[in-house]
Write a protein that holds these residues in place. Structure first.
Motif, short mmCIF file in Angstrom:
data_model
loop_
_atom_site.label_atom_id
_atom_site.label_comp_id
_atom_site.label_asym_id
_atom_site.label_seq_id
_atom_site.Cartn_x
_atom_site.Cartn_y
_atom_site.Cartn_z
N ASP A 70 10.07 83.88 -11.70
CA ASP A 70 11.04 83.55 -10.65
C ASP A 70 12.02 82.48 -11.12
OD1 ASP A 70 12.32 83.71 -8.23
OD2 ASP A 70 10.98 82.28 -7.22
N LYS A 71 12.67 82.74 -12.26
CA LYS A 71 13.67 81.83 -12.80
C LYS A 71 14.99 82.59 -12.93
CE LYS A 71 10.31 79.04 -15.36
NZ LYS A 71 10.46 77.85 -14.49
N PRO A 72 15.74 82.70 -11.83
CA PRO A 72 16.96 83.51 -11.82
C PRO A 72 18.02 83.06 -12.83
CG PRO A 72 16.79 82.17 -9.83
CD PRO A 72 15.48 82.07 -10.52
N ARG A 103 20.80 82.71 -0.43
CA ARG A 103 20.20 82.73 -1.78
C ARG A 103 21.01 83.62 -2.72
NH1 ARG A 103 15.78 81.62 -4.80
NH2 ARG A 103 14.94 83.23 -6.20
N TRP A 128 11.80 94.86 -7.06
CA TRP A 128 10.98 94.18 -8.06
C TRP A 128 10.20 95.21 -8.88
CZ3 TRP A 128 6.09 93.17 -9.85
CH2 TRP A 128 5.89 91.96 -10.55
N LEU A 180 11.38 87.44 -14.81
CA LEU A 180 11.36 87.93 -13.43
C LEU A 180 10.08 87.49 -12.73
CD1 LEU A 180 12.67 89.69 -11.20
CD2 LEU A 180 11.40 91.63 -12.13
N LYS A 181 8.98 87.60 -13.43
CA LYS A 181 7.70 87.20 -12.84
C LYS A 181 7.63 85.69 -12.63
CE LYS A 181 4.93 91.05 -14.62
NZ LYS A 181 3.80 91.45 -15.51
N THR A 190 16.02 91.93 -6.01
CA THR A 190 14.66 91.39 -5.95
C THR A 190 14.62 90.09 -5.16
OG1 THR A 190 14.90 90.12 -8.01
CG2 THR A 190 14.10 92.41 -8.19
N ASN A 191 15.79 89.51 -4.90
CA ASN A 191 15.88 88.27 -4.13
C ASN A 191 16.42 88.51 -2.72
OD1 ASN A 191 15.42 85.84 -6.21
ND2 ASN A 191 16.55 87.47 -7.26
#
Length: 479
Positions: free
Chosen positions: A421-423, A455, A399, A418-419, A387-388
């Motif tokens: 965006d905190k890996p 990333r 995603w 996930l929504k 997803t990244n």
């Protein structure tokens, strides 16, 4: 009659008229007798074959007999009533066809039998390129020396095919095959099927009706279970399946393709998959193609990238628009196999595998969902990393697949992270809930340490560093 023509030197009108009368009454006997008494087709025999060509009625009766000899003699060692199974008969019958083509005045019967004759001659080429019996070699050397024919039977069969096409006003096919070295390719056993595929494309371009009739004849032959014809048949079919209705032959066609999928030969597997990519788009063929799931799944591990892509395309065509559930066992096989492709170097393989993964989760039968949950968890970390990915199409597809997987597992916490965006928090949350899989997650993430995408590399290093620092049970990484 043959002896009389040989003795007289020039054919008499009365004798040839009588010969035509006998031919019309007893075509099978005339054909076999002429092949036996004049296999090499001397001058007298040539006159008799050409006399047949002058009469549409005689030709209509003789062509199927010659075709029968060409088709069955080399394959089934067909015998005459006195048990004579002379191996030169098929080649001698081809000589008879050649002489007829030199003088034919009524193309009607030729049009009718064209598909059968073409297929039989294509096999004659293939059979003649393989080891021939000594009797056949000796026979052909005699023909070649006396009549200035091509040096070997396979080249003579090709010359006959060219003449046949020209009589059907397909000169453009002959010229195009020549320009693309198709005839030379046809003469080699290892490339014969490539040339058959090329021939299919050229005939289709020039005459769709003729191409359609050849296709139907090839499908009819599958009922006779002729293994020697399977490879050239598939090579022809893959070029025309997108516009010919083959639903009537679906079962036999799928059965033939299944044998090719299991073949050790990569080319056979490639041709079968090319055909299945087309067939899988036809709703009428859906059930038949779906029976090949086990064989198709095994191809997802193939070293040939092209085969993997085509196998994924077949699966996606099958599930696209599908309303009936997928069995738990099938879903389990795919859910376990597909994550191995998430890290594939080919972006197309990654994208197709992720899309198929999502479709499978949506279609799995309701009563099997609980059983599938354990098999689904190993896919979560690789899917999250994708997803990244810097490729937007792959990231978006991943995603959507990840959200589908979290809902399947009823993991609202993972969906929210996930929504958001905190890996880092996501990885912590997943590891905390699946502590027994920490080593497995580490092995999945290690390849990303070498990723050219900064990333992904940074995320992998942070996760591994955190685990090595806090997860005392984890084996330390090497230098």
């Amino acid at each position: 009659m043959h002896q009389g023509l040989t003795a007289n030197g020039s054919p008499g009108e009365e004798l040839l008229t009588q010969f035509l009368r006998v031919t019309k009454a007893y075509p099978a006997d005339v054909v076999v007798t002429l092949l036996r008494c004049a296999s090499s087709c001397d001058r007298a025999a040539a006159s008799m074959w050409r006399t047949i060509a002058s009469s549409e009625m005689a030709l209509e009766k003789v062509l199927p007999e010659l075709l029968y000899v060409i088709e069955d003699w080399p394959v089934h060692s067909t015998c005459t009533s006195d048990e004579d199974n002379t191996p030169v008969f098929a080649l001698a019958a081809t000589r008879g066809i050649w002489e007829i083509l030199q003088m034919i005045r009524c193309p009607g019967p030729l049009v009718e039998y064209f598909p059968c004759l073409l297929v039989a001659l294509l096999f004659q080429v293939l059979a003649s390129t393989e080891q021939m019996p000594e009797e056949v070699d000796t026979f052909w050397r005699g023909c070649q020396e006396q009549q200035n024919l091509p040096t070997n039977p396979s080249r003579f069969a090709v010359v006959t095919i060219k003449a046949l096409l020209c009589h059907l006003e397909c000169e453009a096919v002959v010229v195009s095959m020549e320009r693309k070295c198709g005839w030379d390719t046809l003469l080699r056993p290892d490339t014969h099927h490539y040339a058959v595929g090329l021939l299919a494309r050229e005939i289709r371009r020039v005459s769709s009706p003729l191409c359609s009739r050849i296709t139907l004849h090839l499908l009819e032959l599958q009922g006779r279970e002729e293994p020697h014809l399977e490879l050239p048949t598939v090579a022809f079919l893959v070029e025309v399946l997108d516009w010919v209705d083959v639903s009537e032959w679906g079962d036999s066609l799928v059965q033939m393709l299944s044998r090719h999928l299991l073949s050790a030969c990569p080319e056979r597997r490639r041709l079968a998959l090319r055909a299945l990519v087309v067939l899988s788009k036809d709703p009428a063929m859906a059930d038949g193609v779906w029976t090949l799931t086990e064989s198709l799944t095994s191809l997802l591990w193939d070293a040939d990238e092209e085969l993997v892509v085509m196998a994924l395309c077949v699966f996606l065509n099958e599930v696209r628009g599908r309303h009936t559930p997928i069995s738990t066992l099938t879903a389990q096989e795919l859910v376990e196999a597909l994550p191995t492709l998430f890290g594939y170097e080919n972006i197309r393989v990654q994208l197709l595998s992720v899309r198929l993964f999502r479709k499978v989760l949506k279609l799995v039968e309701e009563e099997g969902k609980k059983e599938l949950e354990t098999h689904l968890i190993p896919s979560l970390m690789p899917l999250f990393f994708l997803t990244n990915d810097e490729n937007e199409d792959l990231a978006d597809a991943s995603w959507e697949a990840a959200i589908c997987a979290f809902r399947f597992l009823r993991r609202k916490d993972l969906t929210n992270l996930l929504k958001a965006d905190k890996p880092g928090w996501f990885c912590d949350c997943l590891v905390e809930s699946e502590k027994k899989r920490v080593v497995e997650f580490m092995c999945q993430i290690l390849p990303y340490v070498e990723s050219p995408q900064e990333r992904l590399k940074e995320m992998a290093l942070r996760f591994i560093g955190w685990q090595c620092h806090w997860g005392g049970a984890v084996t330390p990484l090497g230098p």
